[in-house]
Design a protein around this motif. Sequence first.
Motif, PDB file in Angstrom:
ATOM      1  N   ASP A 120      36.492  45.341  50.250  1.00 20.49           N
ATOM      2  CA  ASP A 120      37.880  44.997  50.029  1.00 20.49           C
ATOM      3  C   ASP A 120      38.627  46.331  49.522  1.00 20.49           C
ATOM      4  O   ASP A 120      38.232  47.149  48.631  1.00 20.49           O
ATOM      5  CB  ASP A 120      37.806  44.242  48.559  1.00 20.49           C
ATOM      6  N   PRO A 121      39.686  46.601  50.202  1.00 23.61           N
ATOM      7  CA  PRO A 121      40.430  47.939  50.057  1.00 23.61           C
ATOM      8  C   PRO A 121      41.079  48.000  48.466  1.00 23.61           C
ATOM      9  O   PRO A 121      41.231  49.047  48.202  1.00 23.61           O
ATOM     10  CB  PRO A 121      41.861  47.885  50.980  1.00 23.61           C
ATOM     11  N   GLN A 122      41.205  46.940  47.855  1.00 29.85           N
ATOM     12  CA  GLN A 122      41.673  46.727  46.600  1.00 29.85           C
ATOM     13  C   GLN A 122      40.639  47.444  45.433  1.00 29.85           C
ATOM     14  O   GLN A 122      41.019  47.944  44.446  1.00 29.85           O
ATOM     15  CB  GLN A 122      41.948  45.491  45.835  1.00 29.85           C
ATOM     16  N   THR A 123      39.496  47.376  45.933  1.00 34.34           N
ATOM     17  CA  THR A 123      38.354  47.952  45.052  1.00 34.34           C
ATOM     18  C   THR A 123      38.058  49.642  45.261  1.00 34.34           C
ATOM     19  O   THR A 123      37.399  50.203  44.612  1.00 34.34           O
ATOM     20  CB  THR A 123      37.232  47.192  45.070  1.00 34.34           C
ATOM     21  N   TRP A 124      38.794  49.847  46.063  1.00 30.75           N
ATOM     22  CA  TRP A 124      38.449  51.393  46.612  1.00 30.75           C
ATOM     23  C   TRP A 124      38.784  52.509  45.519  1.00 30.75           C
ATOM     24  O   TRP A 124      38.330  53.525  45.342  1.00 30.75           O
ATOM     25  CB  TRP A 124      39.059  51.778  47.992  1.00 30.75           C
ATOM     26  N   SER A 125      39.804  52.050  44.688  1.00 36.31           N
ATOM     27  CA  SER A 125      40.192  53.244  43.620  1.00 36.31           C
ATOM     28  C   SER A 125      39.356  52.916  42.410  1.00 36.31           C
ATOM     29  O   SER A 125      39.649  53.520  41.590  1.00 36.31           O
ATOM     30  CB  SER A 125      41.749  52.684  43.106  1.00 36.31           C
ATOM     31  N   TRP A 126      38.405  51.954  42.152  1.00 33.42           N
ATOM     32  CA  TRP A 126      37.672  51.711  40.970  1.00 33.42           C
ATOM     33  C   TRP A 126      36.547  53.081  41.052  1.00 33.42           C
ATOM     34  O   TRP A 126      36.367  53.531  41.857  1.00 33.42           O
ATOM     35  CB  TRP A 126      36.910  50.665  41.288  1.00 33.42           C
ATOM     36  N   SER A 170      32.856  46.776  48.606  1.00 36.15           N
ATOM     37  CA  SER A 170      33.255  47.986  49.355  1.00 36.15           C
ATOM     38  C   SER A 170      34.232  47.535  50.414  1.00 36.15           C
ATOM     39  O   SER A 170      34.890  48.205  51.042  1.00 36.15           O
ATOM     40  CB  SER A 170      32.193  48.711  49.834  1.00 36.15           C
TER      41      SER A 170
END
Length: 97
Positions: free
Chosen positions: A89-95, A87
Motif C-alpha cells: 500500500d503506497p500510503q504506508t511508504w512514509s511510515w 508494503s
Amino acid sequence: MKRGGGLHHAALLMAVCCVLLPELAHAADGPPLLRRALIALVCLLGGFALCLRGWERIDRRQFGRAACLVLGGWSLGIAALALLHLSADPQTWSWWI
C-alpha cells in the motif's frame, strides 16, 4: 545449558537492526521493501525462537509460561507478515517502520 542466551542474541540482533535501519531509508518514490523485509525477518526468527522456548516449557509441564511464549511467537510472526503485506500500500511508504 546456559540460560538467557537466546534472549541475549535476540537483543543484540535488534540493536544491530536499530543501527542499520536508518541507513536503509527508502527513497520517496519507492516502497521501503528492504527495511521492512529485515524487520519482518527479525520478527519471524524471534517468533520461531519464542515458540521453541514455549514447547520446551510444555515438556517441563510449565503450561502457563508455555502458552505465553507460544502465543507471543505466533503474534510476532503474524505482525511480521502483516508488515510485509502493508508494503504493497503506497500510503504506508512514509511510515517510519
